[in-house]
Write a protein that holds these residues in place. Structure first.
Motif, PDB file in Angstrom:
ATOM      1  N   LEU A 127       0.833  -1.208   0.000  1.00 45.25           N
ATOM      2  CA  LEU A 127       0.000   0.000   0.000  1.00 45.25           C
ATOM      3  C   LEU A 127       0.868   1.258   0.000  1.00 45.25           C
ATOM      4  O   LEU A 127       1.668   1.466   0.912  1.00 45.25           O
ATOM      5  CB  LEU A 127      -0.879   0.035   1.264  1.00 45.25           C
ATOM      6  N   SER A 128       0.673   2.104  -0.999  1.00 41.87           N
ATOM      7  CA  SER A 128       1.453   3.333  -1.027  1.00 41.87           C
ATOM      8  C   SER A 128       0.897   4.312  -0.001  1.00 41.87           C
ATOM      9  O   SER A 128      -0.301   4.449   0.159  1.00 41.87           O
ATOM     10  CB  SER A 128       1.381   3.972  -2.409  1.00 41.87           C
ATOM     11  N   ARG A 129       1.820   4.973   0.695  1.00 41.87           N
ATOM     12  CA  ARG A 129       1.400   5.984   1.683  1.00 41.87           C
ATOM     13  C   ARG A 129       1.443   7.371   1.055  1.00 41.87           C
ATOM     14  O   ARG A 129       1.441   8.373   1.736  1.00 41.87           O
ATOM     15  CB  ARG A 129       2.306   5.928   2.924  1.00 41.87           C
ATOM     16  N   GLY A 130       1.495   7.412  -0.276  1.00 40.41           N
ATOM     17  CA  GLY A 130       1.491   8.694  -0.973  1.00 40.41           C
ATOM     18  C   GLY A 130       0.120   9.356  -0.875  1.00 40.41           C
ATOM     19  O   GLY A 130      -0.843   8.758  -0.404  1.00 40.41           O
ATOM     20  N   PHE A 131       0.044  10.600  -1.362  1.00 39.36           N
ATOM     21  CA  PHE A 131      -1.233  11.319  -1.295  1.00 39.36           C
ATOM     22  C   PHE A 131      -1.728  11.623  -2.693  1.00 39.36           C
ATOM     23  O   PHE A 131      -0.990  11.529  -3.680  1.00 39.36           O
ATOM     24  CB  PHE A 131      -1.089  12.612  -0.481  1.00 39.36           C
ATOM     25  N   GLU A 132      -2.995  12.023  -2.775  1.00 40.00           N
ATOM     26  CA  GLU A 132      -3.577  12.353  -4.067  1.00 40.00           C
ATOM     27  C   GLU A 132      -4.546  13.519  -3.897  1.00 40.00           C
ATOM     28  O   GLU A 132      -5.307  13.548  -2.919  1.00 40.00           O
ATOM     29  CB  GLU A 132      -4.324  11.125  -4.584  1.00 40.00           C
ATOM     30  N   VAL A 133      -4.479  14.457  -4.850  1.00 39.25           N
ATOM     31  CA  VAL A 133      -5.457  15.556  -4.855  1.00 39.25           C
ATOM     32  C   VAL A 133      -6.561  15.144  -5.828  1.00 39.25           C
ATOM     33  O   VAL A 133      -6.283  14.907  -7.005  1.00 39.25           O
ATOM     34  CB  VAL A 133      -4.795  16.877  -5.322  1.00 39.25           C
ATOM     35  N   LEU A 134      -7.781  15.033  -5.349  1.00 40.34           N
ATOM     36  CA  LEU A 134      -8.880  14.566  -6.202  1.00 40.34           C
ATOM     37  C   LEU A 134      -9.697  15.749  -6.716  1.00 40.34           C
ATOM     38  O   LEU A 134     -10.248  16.527  -5.915  1.00 40.34           O
ATOM     39  CB  LEU A 134      -9.796  13.611  -5.431  1.00 40.34           C
ATOM     40  N   ASP A 135      -9.739  15.859  -8.026  1.00 38.99           N
ATOM     41  CA  ASP A 135     -10.516  16.916  -8.671  1.00 38.99           C
ATOM     42  C   ASP A 135     -11.888  16.311  -9.010  1.00 38.99           C
ATOM     43  O   ASP A 135     -12.019  15.589  -9.995  1.00 38.99           O
ATOM     44  CB  ASP A 135      -9.771  17.355  -9.944  1.00 38.99           C
ATOM     45  N   ILE A 157      -8.367  16.176  -0.588  1.00 40.13           N
ATOM     46  CA  ILE A 157      -6.976  15.763  -0.430  1.00 40.13           C
ATOM     47  C   ILE A 157      -6.984  14.492   0.425  1.00 40.13           C
ATOM     48  O   ILE A 157      -7.506  14.491   1.534  1.00 40.13           O
ATOM     49  CB  ILE A 157      -6.093  16.898   0.167  1.00 40.13           C
ATOM     50  N   GLY A 158      -6.425  13.406  -0.142  1.00 36.72           N
ATOM     51  CA  GLY A 158      -6.498  12.119   0.560  1.00 36.72           C
ATOM     52  C   GLY A 158      -5.142  11.450   0.661  1.00 36.72           C
ATOM     53  O   GLY A 158      -4.232  11.737  -0.110  1.00 36.72           O
ATOM     54  N   GLY A 159      -5.014  10.534   1.629  1.00 39.24           N
ATOM     55  CA  GLY A 159      -3.765   9.786   1.833  1.00 39.24           C
ATOM     56  C   GLY A 159      -2.701  10.652   2.494  1.00 39.24           C
ATOM     57  O   GLY A 159      -3.017  11.633   3.167  1.00 39.24           O
ATOM     58  N   GLY A 160      -1.444  10.314   2.249  1.00 40.23           N
ATOM     59  CA  GLY A 160      -0.333  11.122   2.773  1.00 40.23           C
ATOM     60  C   GLY A 160      -0.114  10.945   4.263  1.00 40.23           C
ATOM     61  O   GLY A 160      -0.642  10.035   4.889  1.00 40.23           O
ATOM     62  N   LYS A 161       0.711  11.837   4.807  1.00 38.67           N
ATOM     63  CA  LYS A 161       1.044  11.767   6.226  1.00 38.67           C
ATOM     64  C   LYS A 161       1.345  13.158   6.753  1.00 38.67           C
ATOM     65  O   LYS A 161       1.476  14.093   5.986  1.00 38.67           O
ATOM     66  CB  LYS A 161       2.291  10.913   6.518  1.00 38.67           C
ATOM     67  N   MET A 162       1.513  13.240   8.049  1.00 38.00           N
ATOM     68  CA  MET A 162       1.834  14.529   8.659  1.00 38.00           C
ATOM     69  C   MET A 162       3.142  15.074   8.057  1.00 38.00           C
ATOM     70  O   MET A 162       3.281  16.284   7.867  1.00 38.00           O
ATOM     71  CB  MET A 162       1.985  14.323  10.165  1.00 38.00           C
ATOM     72  N   SER A 163       4.079  14.174   7.722  1.00 33.23           N
ATOM     73  CA  SER A 163       5.399  14.609   7.276  1.00 33.23           C
ATOM     74  C   SER A 163       5.416  15.214   5.881  1.00 33.23           C
ATOM     75  O   SER A 163       6.464  15.659   5.417  1.00 33.23           O
ATOM     76  CB  SER A 163       6.386  13.432   7.303  1.00 33.23           C
ATOM     77  N   ASP A 164       4.288  15.166   5.159  1.00 31.38           N
ATOM     78  CA  ASP A 164       4.247  15.923   3.899  1.00 31.38           C
ATOM     79  C   ASP A 164       3.012  16.826   3.857  1.00 31.38           C
ATOM     80  O   ASP A 164       2.487  17.115   2.797  1.00 31.38           O
ATOM     81  CB  ASP A 164       4.393  15.044   2.645  1.00 31.38           C
ATOM     82  N   PHE A 165       2.574  17.280   5.038  1.00 37.37           N
ATOM     83  CA  PHE A 165       1.352  18.092   5.086  1.00 37.37           C
ATOM     84  C   PHE A 165       1.493  19.378   4.269  1.00 37.37           C
ATOM     85  O   PHE A 165       0.548  19.824   3.630  1.00 37.37           O
ATOM     86  CB  PHE A 165       0.955  18.410   6.544  1.00 37.37           C
ATOM     87  N   ARG A 166       2.704  19.954   4.261  1.00 32.36           N
ATOM     88  CA  ARG A 166       2.884  21.225   3.558  1.00 32.36           C
ATOM     89  C   ARG A 166       2.728  21.030   2.050  1.00 32.36           C
ATOM     90  O   ARG A 166       2.053  21.803   1.372  1.00 32.36           O
ATOM     91  CB  ARG A 166       4.267  21.811   3.899  1.00 32.36           C
ATOM     92  N   LEU A 167       3.333  19.945   1.552  1.00 27.85           N
ATOM     93  CA  LEU A 167       3.245  19.666   0.118  1.00 27.85           C
ATOM     94  C   LEU A 167       1.809  19.301  -0.268  1.00 27.85           C
ATOM     95  O   LEU A 167       1.323  19.684  -1.343  1.00 27.85           O
ATOM     96  CB  LEU A 167       4.203  18.517  -0.235  1.00 27.85           C
ATOM     97  N   MET A 168       1.126  18.552   0.607  1.00 27.45           N
ATOM     98  CA  MET A 168      -0.279  18.196   0.345  1.00 27.45           C
ATOM     99  C   MET A 168      -1.108  19.481   0.209  1.00 27.45           C
ATOM    100  O   MET A 168      -1.934  19.622  -0.696  1.00 27.45           O
ATOM    101  CB  MET A 168      -0.845  17.336   1.486  1.00 27.45           C
ATOM    102  N   ALA A 169      -0.852  20.425   1.113  1.00 34.29           N
ATOM    103  CA  ALA A 169      -1.591  21.698   1.070  1.00 34.29           C
ATOM    104  C   ALA A 169      -1.227  22.482  -0.187  1.00 34.29           C
ATOM    105  O   ALA A 169      -2.091  23.062  -0.849  1.00 34.29           O
ATOM    106  CB  ALA A 169      -1.284  22.507   2.322  1.00 34.29           C
TER     107      ALA A 169
END
Ligand SMILES: Cc1cc2nc3c(=O)[nH]c(=O)nc-3n(C[C@H](O)[C@H](O)[C@H](O)COP(=O)(O)OP(=O)(O)OC[C@H]3O[C@@H](n4cnc5c(N)ncnc54)[C@H](O)[C@@H]3O)c2cc1C
Length: 416
Positions: free
Chosen positions: A299-307, A320-332
């Motif tokens: 399972l990838s712990r990457g994130f995805e922006v869903l349009d 905005i789904g998936g990801g982790k606290m450690s990439d919150f800035r990039l997710m935003a």
């Protein structure tokens, strides 16, 4: 920061859900190196940005990974993984690993089981108080004019044709050009209010919480079922965990089971026999992992922006789904990029150019890892694993080929 008029709604308390139940680490995700290397690389890169913007809130956490006789892969393989991680460490202000002898390991972690110990390898991550980190982000948003409301959530969407034009909260109608669903493990529940689904694979994780700092440095311990758990000392005490169990409980109803407690205690006591059996409390949350092809292990712990305009023919909503606290800035950043495209706003992201306290920063000297490769590997779990494995195989050969100079003294090396 991009000049938008913004409202942030939180149904309960900011930071108190999954974020508070995390392992409190800004980390690159060492173990994803075995099957999802690019996620580790991207997370290390954004952890570096987080280090810059929230330096005052982060504390270096040296972690010792003891290796015992009978280890499934052996200490050379473990060290290979750390050598591979070393390549990304500079991006997040991390240091190269150290190889420790049995005696050095035992002198650093008093009470660690000596029987069968071969030695250890060390690496470092950043400890953070996650609720404080959320608070600092909110303060920064407030300074830029965001309206922030706690204790009230989105109850209903207001729809016009196939466009969301606002929401209802506590009976009040609020209109907006774009809505962003950033509800962590609740994103599917929120999307469900607009009759769309975002399948998630929630993985429950429990930690035992001790108010006392039980050991001087972090530990990474192998469990009986070949997983790993952390022992994480901090100014707040010690966390032991987490578990990682697929669950179909609803995010707000997730509970720690007796089996999880026994599993964590049994593992920790095996390595630290004098650990107090009486912990102070437990904390549990669910990793909001996006459903994807492939087995649990990959399972990838990457994130995805869903349009949702493209995905579900429903304009006005982004998730905005998936990801982790450690990439919150990039997710935003990537979520706001999409919102800005839709709103015709050209102002670029500046969240890595200013600390959360508002002090100016110079741009990072590290380039963001390839988004093209990221897009390609996203839906191909076996290629992701092959990509990770080929790098590890190369690192293993390199590791066997060179001699290992002894590292500098541990405490001065990590400045602790
Ligand atoms: C055991 C465990 C350990 C972890 N350890 C780490 C780690 O060490 N490092 C790391 O980087 N990541 C870690 N993670 C992952 C990380 O914790 C999560 O990815 C992150 O905290 C998710 O943050 P979030 O804001 O998306 O979700 P949450 O923190 O869950 O916040 C979502 C919020 O949405 C609110 N909400 C829900 N519905 C509505 C509504 N209708 N209206 C308004 N608000 C609503 C909820 O009340 C909640 O506060 C860990 C996760 C787990 C479970």
């Amino acid at each position: 920061m991009r000049g938008l008029k913004t409202l942030i709604l939180e149904k309960k308390s900011f930071g108190q859900a999954t974020t508070a139940s995390s392992s409190h680490m800004i980390h690159g995700g060492l173990r994803y190196l075995m099957y999802d290397r690019l996620t580790t690389q991207i997370t290390c890169w954004d952890s570096g940005n987080i280090l810059q913007i929230a330096q005052k809130n982060l504390i270096r956490l040296p972690i010792i990974w003891p290796v015992y006789q009978g280890h499934a892969h052996g200490i050379e393989t473990v060290e290979t993984l750390l050598e591979s991680y070393d390549q990304f460490q500079p991006m997040k202000g991390g240091l190269r690993h150290l190889r420790l002898s049995k005696e050095e390991t035992l002198s650093l972690i008093p009470g660690l089981r000596a029987e069968g110990l071969i030695g250890a390898v060390s690496f470092d991550e950043w400890w953070v108080n996650p609720v404080e980190l959320v608070k600092k982000n909110l303060e920064s948003a407030r300074r830029y004019g965001a309206q922030i409301e706690e204790g009230r959530g989105l109850d209903e969407f207001i729809l016009k044709d196939r466009r969301i034009i606002g929401l209802k909260s506590n009976g009040e109608e609020i209109h907006a050009k774009i809505l962003i669903n950033a509800a962590g493990p609740w994103i599917d529940e929120v999307a469900g209010l607009a009759d769309i689904r975002i399948p998630l694979r929630l993985q429950k994780g429990t930690h035992l919480v001790y108010q006392e700092k039980l050991i001087p440095f972090g530990l990474l311990l192998q469990t009986m079922d070949q997983r790993y758990i952390f022992v994480i000392p901090s100014p707040q005490g010690t966390l032991i965990g987490p578990t990682d169990i697929a669950t179909d409980e609803k995010p707000g109803e997730i509970k720690t089971s007796q089996e999880e407690i026994q599993y964590l205690l049994k593992t920790a006591l095996h390595y630290l026999p004098s650990l107090p059996v009486q912990y102070d409390s437990t904390v549990v949350g669910a990793r909001p992992i996006l459903a994807q092809k492939g087995n649990e292990k990959l399972l990838s712990r990457g994130f995805e922006v869903l349009d949702h305009e493209k995905r579900d023919n429903l304009a006005g909503l982004i998730t905005i789904g998936g990801g982790k606290m450690s990439d919150f800035r990039l997710m935003a950043e990537e979520t706001a990029n999409l919102a800005c495209v839709k709103l015709g706003i050209k102002n670029p992201c500046r969240t890595s150019l200013e600390t959360l306290d508002g002090e100016a920063l110079s741009p990072s000297s590290f380039k963001r890892p390839s988004s093209i490769l990221q897009g390609f590997l996203k839906t191909r779990p076996h290629l992701r694993e092959a990509h990770a494995f080929s790098h590890l195989a190369f690192a293993f050969l390199k590791h066997l080929a060179h001699s290992h100079p002894k590292g500098p003294e541990f405490k001065s090396y990590y400045s602790v």
